[in-house]
Design a protein around this motif. Structure first.
Motif, mmCIF file in Angstrom:
data_model
loop_
_atom_site.group_PDB
_atom_site.id
_atom_site.type_symbol
_atom_site.label_atom_id
_atom_site.label_comp_id
_atom_site.label_asym_id
_atom_site.label_seq_id
_atom_site.Cartn_x
_atom_site.Cartn_y
_atom_site.Cartn_z
ATOM 1 N N VAL A 288 0.930 -1.080 -0.164
ATOM 2 C CA VAL A 288 0.092 -0.350 0.302
ATOM 3 C C VAL A 288 1.043 1.401 -0.044
ATOM 4 C CG1 VAL A 288 -1.796 1.780 1.796
ATOM 5 C CG2 VAL A 288 -1.936 -1.183 0.722
ATOM 6 N N TYR A 289 2.070 0.914 0.036
ATOM 7 C CA TYR A 289 2.877 2.014 0.001
ATOM 8 C C TYR A 289 4.335 2.497 -1.285
ATOM 9 C CZ TYR A 289 7.494 5.039 1.090
ATOM 10 O OH TYR A 289 8.218 6.262 1.014
ATOM 11 N N ALA A 290 3.384 1.580 -1.609
ATOM 12 C CA ALA A 290 4.704 1.465 -3.316
ATOM 13 C C ALA A 290 3.323 1.571 -3.804
ATOM 14 C CB ALA A 290 5.638 -0.012 -2.980
ATOM 15 N N GLY A 291 2.557 0.925 -4.608
ATOM 16 C CA GLY A 291 1.368 1.553 -4.912
ATOM 17 C C GLY A 291 1.128 2.899 -4.939
ATOM 18 N N PRO A 292 0.949 4.130 -4.378
ATOM 19 C CA PRO A 292 0.892 5.041 -4.572
ATOM 20 C C PRO A 292 1.873 6.152 -5.023
ATOM 21 C CG PRO A 292 -0.420 4.455 -2.286
ATOM 22 C CD PRO A 292 0.896 3.256 -2.826
ATOM 23 N N LEU A 293 3.196 5.499 -4.326
ATOM 24 C CA LEU A 293 4.831 5.925 -5.188
ATOM 25 C C LEU A 293 4.499 5.610 -6.790
ATOM 26 C CD1 LEU A 293 7.339 5.299 -2.449
ATOM 27 C CD2 LEU A 293 5.461 7.323 -2.437
ATOM 28 N N LEU A 294 4.261 3.823 -6.969
ATOM 29 C CA LEU A 294 4.254 4.034 -8.775
ATOM 30 C C LEU A 294 3.131 4.701 -9.339
ATOM 31 C CD1 LEU A 294 4.694 0.385 -8.046
ATOM 32 C CD2 LEU A 294 7.036 1.607 -8.722
ATOM 33 N N ASN A 296 2.542 8.295 -8.669
ATOM 34 C CA ASN A 296 2.866 9.593 -8.352
ATOM 35 C C ASN A 296 2.011 10.041 -7.334
ATOM 36 O OD1 ASN A 296 5.525 9.802 -9.932
ATOM 37 N ND2 ASN A 296 3.669 10.052 -11.928
ATOM 38 N N GLU A 297 1.600 9.395 -6.357
ATOM 39 C CA GLU A 297 0.680 9.615 -5.308
ATOM 40 C C GLU A 297 1.379 9.548 -3.845
ATOM 41 O OE1 GLU A 297 -2.366 7.660 -4.664
ATOM 42 O OE2 GLU A 297 -2.813 7.301 -6.708
ATOM 43 N N LYS A 298 1.011 10.578 -2.783
ATOM 44 C CA LYS A 298 2.346 11.321 -2.191
ATOM 45 C C LYS A 298 1.456 9.811 -0.992
ATOM 46 C CE LYS A 298 4.305 14.398 0.641
ATOM 47 N NZ LYS A 298 4.617 15.703 0.550
ATOM 48 N N VAL A 299 1.969 9.245 -0.156
ATOM 49 C CA VAL A 299 1.652 8.654 1.098
ATOM 50 C C VAL A 299 3.013 8.428 1.982
ATOM 51 C CG1 VAL A 299 0.845 6.136 2.234
ATOM 52 C CG2 VAL A 299 -0.277 7.565 0.576
ATOM 53 N N THR A 300 2.927 8.796 3.446
ATOM 54 C CA THR A 300 4.463 8.711 4.326
ATOM 55 C C THR A 300 4.049 7.501 4.575
ATOM 56 O OG1 THR A 300 3.110 10.080 5.761
ATOM 57 C CG2 THR A 300 4.220 11.571 4.061
ATOM 58 N N GLN A 301 5.587 7.327 4.844
ATOM 59 C CA GLN A 301 5.828 5.443 5.743
ATOM 60 C C GLN A 301 5.290 5.826 7.258
ATOM 61 O OE1 GLN A 301 9.226 4.586 5.918
ATOM 62 N NE2 GLN A 301 10.270 4.351 3.887
ATOM 63 N N ALA A 302 4.517 6.918 7.964
ATOM 64 C CA ALA A 302 4.275 7.566 9.108
ATOM 65 C C ALA A 302 2.680 6.979 9.049
ATOM 66 C CB ALA A 302 4.647 8.321 9.452
ATOM 67 N N GLU A 303 1.948 7.297 7.885
ATOM 68 C CA GLU A 303 0.975 7.058 7.723
ATOM 69 C C GLU A 303 0.707 5.252 7.620
ATOM 70 O OE1 GLU A 303 -0.132 11.402 5.872
ATOM 71 O OE2 GLU A 303 0.482 9.921 4.318
ATOM 72 N N VAL A 304 1.284 5.058 6.430
ATOM 73 C CA VAL A 304 0.732 3.389 6.008
ATOM 74 C C VAL A 304 1.088 2.863 7.515
ATOM 75 C CG1 VAL A 304 1.508 2.017 5.395
ATOM 76 C CG2 VAL A 304 1.508 3.722 4.233
ATOM 77 N N SER A 305 2.101 2.775 8.641
ATOM 78 C CA SER A 305 2.368 2.918 9.961
ATOM 79 C C SER A 305 1.052 3.260 10.748
ATOM 80 C CB SER A 305 3.677 3.237 10.320
ATOM 81 O OG SER A 305 4.205 2.690 11.788
ATOM 82 N N ASP A 306 0.484 4.341 10.540
ATOM 83 C CA ASP A 306 -0.340 3.935 11.441
ATOM 84 C C ASP A 306 -1.937 3.255 11.200
ATOM 85 O OD1 ASP A 306 1.180 5.797 13.065
ATOM 86 O OD2 ASP A 306 0.474 8.023 12.289
ATOM 87 N N VAL A 307 -1.621 3.314 10.157
ATOM 88 C CA VAL A 307 -2.529 2.496 9.812
ATOM 89 C C VAL A 307 -2.545 0.881 9.793
ATOM 90 C CG1 VAL A 307 -4.245 2.324 7.553
ATOM 91 C CG2 VAL A 307 -3.572 4.387 8.299
#
Length: 333
Positions: A288-294, A296-307
């Protein structure tokens, strides 16, 4: 001119009303009931008209004065149907008495919606108290009532649908019937039932998520879960990382394209076998962290970690492994 035949099938065969009602229902009578779906004379199709069952081919009246088991009222929309309906809620495994007992409402109002006086309120409060006491007849029912309430609380905190809570209630009932509770807490078995039901129904929650809403220690939860699965012989498949993707993506608000890329990364990882021995929650979080990066969407590791409730270190490690597997396309040794 051919006269109309109006005698019933029972009258033709000399069966009286008392003989028909006193006859026990057996397999033979069940087969006779199935045979009466067709005309006993010509084998034609039967149709119901004006409270009579008539053969469409020869006109034989097979049955008359049928009982109408429907309501006596009519409704023209769903709202009117709900207002006129007088039946209660369906039975459910989520209540210790399956929802068949009587409940006294908490609103202190009469049938006309008027508020009750002080004496009447005190009387209704006493009635509610004694009603709750009488709903449980023995210690087994009190145990079940407490456990099902705990299952409902945890299911609500985890956002689990009613299907999962129902399945968890059935698992707990089985454990109680097979006498698996001695030596274990009610909360522990209830927590294990919730976790097992979520896995069985394809809406898994991580051990950390379930432990956070439980009232027992995590080690006791794990130990009880293994015991319940072994003793009840529950068929639980290993958790699939893809089962977590939809929930994580929804909480993060990423696009459908990013979610699709995340699923592609996980499927490629499963084909190459790199998911073996790794936490499915960690793999899902990395995808879920890699998909947005591929995309061109911005998602931080901290946001994914919290979820996902996994560490950022785990997300980074699994993220690199997913990308390497995607680029290589070869099964690792």
């Amino acid at each position: 001119m051919t006269s109309t035949r109006i005698q019933s099938y029972d009258e033709q065969n000399g069966v009286t009303e008392s003989e028909r009602t006193d006859q026990p229902e057996t397999e033979e009578t069940a087969r006779e009931t199935e045979d009466q779906q067709v005309c006993p004379e010509c084998g034609g199709d039967l149709a119901t008209h004006d409270n009579e069952t008539v053969c469409a081919e020869c006109g034989l009246v097979v049955e008359e004065d049928n009982v109408d088991r429907g309501p006596e009222w009519r409704a023209f929309d769903s709202k009117e149907k709900d207002q006129k309906s007088r039946v209660g809620a369906p039975t459910t495994k989520m209540m210790h008495d399956k929802g068949l007992s009587t409940n006294i409402g908490w609103q202190d109002k009469d049938a006309y919606g008027n508020s009750l006086g002080s004496k009447q309120r005190q009387k209704m409060q006493r009635l509610r108290k004694w009603n709750e006491r009488f709903r449980t007849r023995d210690s087994k029912e009190r145990n079940l009532k407490q456990a099902l309430g705990e299952i409902d609380r945890m299911g609500s905190a985890l956002g689990l649908p009613e299907e999962v809570r129902e399945t968890a209630s059935v698992i707990y009932r089985r454990a109680l019937d097979e006498d698996l509770l001695p030596g274990r807490s009610i909360e522990g078995v209830a927590t294990a039932a919730v976790y097992a039901a979520a896995r069985q129904t394809g809406t898994p929650r991580s051990i950390d998520e379930v432990a956070n809403v439980s009232r027992i220690e995590e080690m006791e939860f794990k130990r009880t879960y293994r015991y319940i699965v072994r003793e009840l012989n529950l068929q639980i498949q290993p958790a699939d990382p893809e089962d977590y993707v939809a929930r994580f993506a929804s909480e993060l608000g990423i696009s459908d394209e990013a979610e699709r890329r995340a699923r592609e990364l996980l499927r490629n990882a499963k084909r190459q076998g790199i998911h073996s021995g790794k936490s499915p929650v960690g793999l899902a979080a990395a995808a879920v962290y890699a998909g947005p990066l591929l995309t061109n969407e911005k998602v931080t590791q901290a946001e994914v970690s919290d979820v996902a409730q996994v560490s950022e270190v785990t997300i980074r490690n699994r993220y690199h492994e997913l990308l390497e597997a995607s680029e290589s396309g070869a099964v690792p040794a």
